[in-house]
Design an enzyme around this catalytic site. Structure first.
Site: not given
Length: 410
Positions: A175, A304, A315, A333, A338
């Site tokens: 990713c 992310h 994160e 997202k 994603h």
């Protein structure tokens, strides 16, 4: 978090940023920058219940319906697959192919590189071919692996479609692929191998991805809600994102610039992130160091933020270690899902919109942020001066990447 990991000297600042001469994105949030901008402003997500055949029950996806009607140029029909059709949709959007044509006239076709990321490329073609095996188990004669499923088929298609003749490579670092493309392209330009580069990422929905994430028990049965107290998993999406990077001459101005990029690999686990975010911090520090910036110079962080319990918690810890709670952050997202190998490129385009509009898009569908989080997570849109955006991408195997994108006054 151990001191030796966070105290390592960072990279030297880049001698000059790169001009982002053109950028485009196609996702479930919209086809092109204008549609994506409108979706962000109106807080209108693109996730829908999955209606693809033979997929896990009850999941939500970020599907690009427009890809169904795309046709490749006649001379490139050997490349026909969903992944390359989505790439074609992106190339034809926001005048991107025309911008590359102008760059080709300036630099020459052989001086423009193509560096793209993907996680599965056209694996859906192989899935379909496998279902059509004959009685002896042979794949059908019309199956063209090299032009469809092969990871390099994406870069070969884009290079041919744009009439380029420079180096072409495909990255597949899970990713982080779409973000790593920016970093690797910068290396080619800095080394003098190219004067410009088409960078980005493309990934499409397929059975392997959806069933694979379902087997890991990572898919939500509701639209994904990154950073939410009740988050319960990912919604997978598909996207194409492209940018045209060029050298900047001394004293030159540019509306949008790649100020820095960084990457790390902590190798903590095949699929789980390092719980304290050591690799994430290293990647963010590397990007800031390349840009010659301190954390306080960042106006917004695009997380992310996949919507899983472990990823979002990691994160937040990494963000807190570097920024404290001083910089607004969010994940987009909830709009797109994603998009795996395309996520870094798609979210670079989102960063460009945020800079142009002075927008911090709050996470969608979040009634309450996880009470354990220490970061300044936006859950409603905020209007703020946004000059510099840090965009994070993290992937399986401990792969981490971060980009710093800035506007003309950065």
């Amino acid at each position: 978090m151990t001191e030796p990991e966070t105290a390592r000297p960072g990279p030297r600042p880049w001698r000059a940023p790169l001009r982002i001469a053109a950028i485009t994105a196609v996702s479930a949030a919209g086809v092109g920058l204008a549609a994506t901008r409108q979706a962000l402003r109106e807080r209108r997500g693109g996730l829908v219940p999955c209606d693809l055949p033979d997929m896990p029950a009850g999941i939500w996806i970020g599907r690009v319906a427009a890809v169904e009607s795309v046709r490749l140029p006649a001379a490139l029909r050997a490349f026909d697959c969903r992944n390359n059709r989505l790439a074609e949709l992106g190339l034809a959007t926001d005048g991107f192919d025309a911008a590359v044509a102008r760059a080709r006239a300036r630099h020459g076709a052989g001086r423009i590189a193509v560096v793209l990321g993907t996680s599965t490329a056209g694996i859906a073609e192989t899935e379909a071919a496998w279902r059509r095996r004959d009685a002896e188990g042979r794949l059908p004669a019309d199956f063209d692996f090299a032009h469809t499923h092969d990871l390099h088929a994406l870069s070969r298609y884009v290079r041919a479609r744009l009439g380029l003749a420079g180096p072409a490579l495909t990255l597949s670092t899970a990713c982080t692929s779409g973000a790593r493309a920016f970093l690797e392209a910068r290396s080619l330009i800095e080394a003098g191998v190219a004067d410009a580069a088409v960078v980005g990422g493309v990934d499409t929905l397929c059975r392997m991805t959806l069933h694979g994430f379902d087997a890991l028990e990572l898919l939500s049965r509701r639209p994904s809600r990154p950073c939410s107290a009740d988050r319960d998993g990912i919604s997978i999406g598909e996207a194409a994102g492209f940018a045209l990077l060029e050298r900047m001459e001394s004293g030159e101005e540019a509306a949008l610039r790649l100020l820095g990029a960084g990457a790390s690999s902590d190798g903590h686990h095949m699929s789980a992130p390092h719980p304290e975010g050591l690799g994430a911090v290293l990647a963010m520090r590397a990007a800031l160091g390349a840009a010659g910036l301190e954390p306080g110079a960042i106006d917004y962080v695009n997380l992310h933020g996949t919507g899983t319990r472990a990823n979002d918690a990691m994160e937040d810890r990494a963000m807190s270690a570097l920024f404290g709670g001083r910089v607004p952050c969010s994940s987009t997202k909830g709009w797109t899902g994603h998009t795996l190998g395309a996520a870094g490129a798609l979210e670079a385009a989102v960063a460009a919109i945020c800079i142009g509009d002075g927008l911090v898009p709050g996470c969608l569908g979040v009634a309450a942020v996880d009470p354990a989080f220490r970061s300044d997570v936006a859950v409603a849109n905020r209007r703020l001066p946004v000059r510099r955006v840090l965009s994070n991408s993290f992937g399986f195997g401990g792969s981490n990447a971060a980009l710093v994108i800035g506007g003309h006054d950065a």
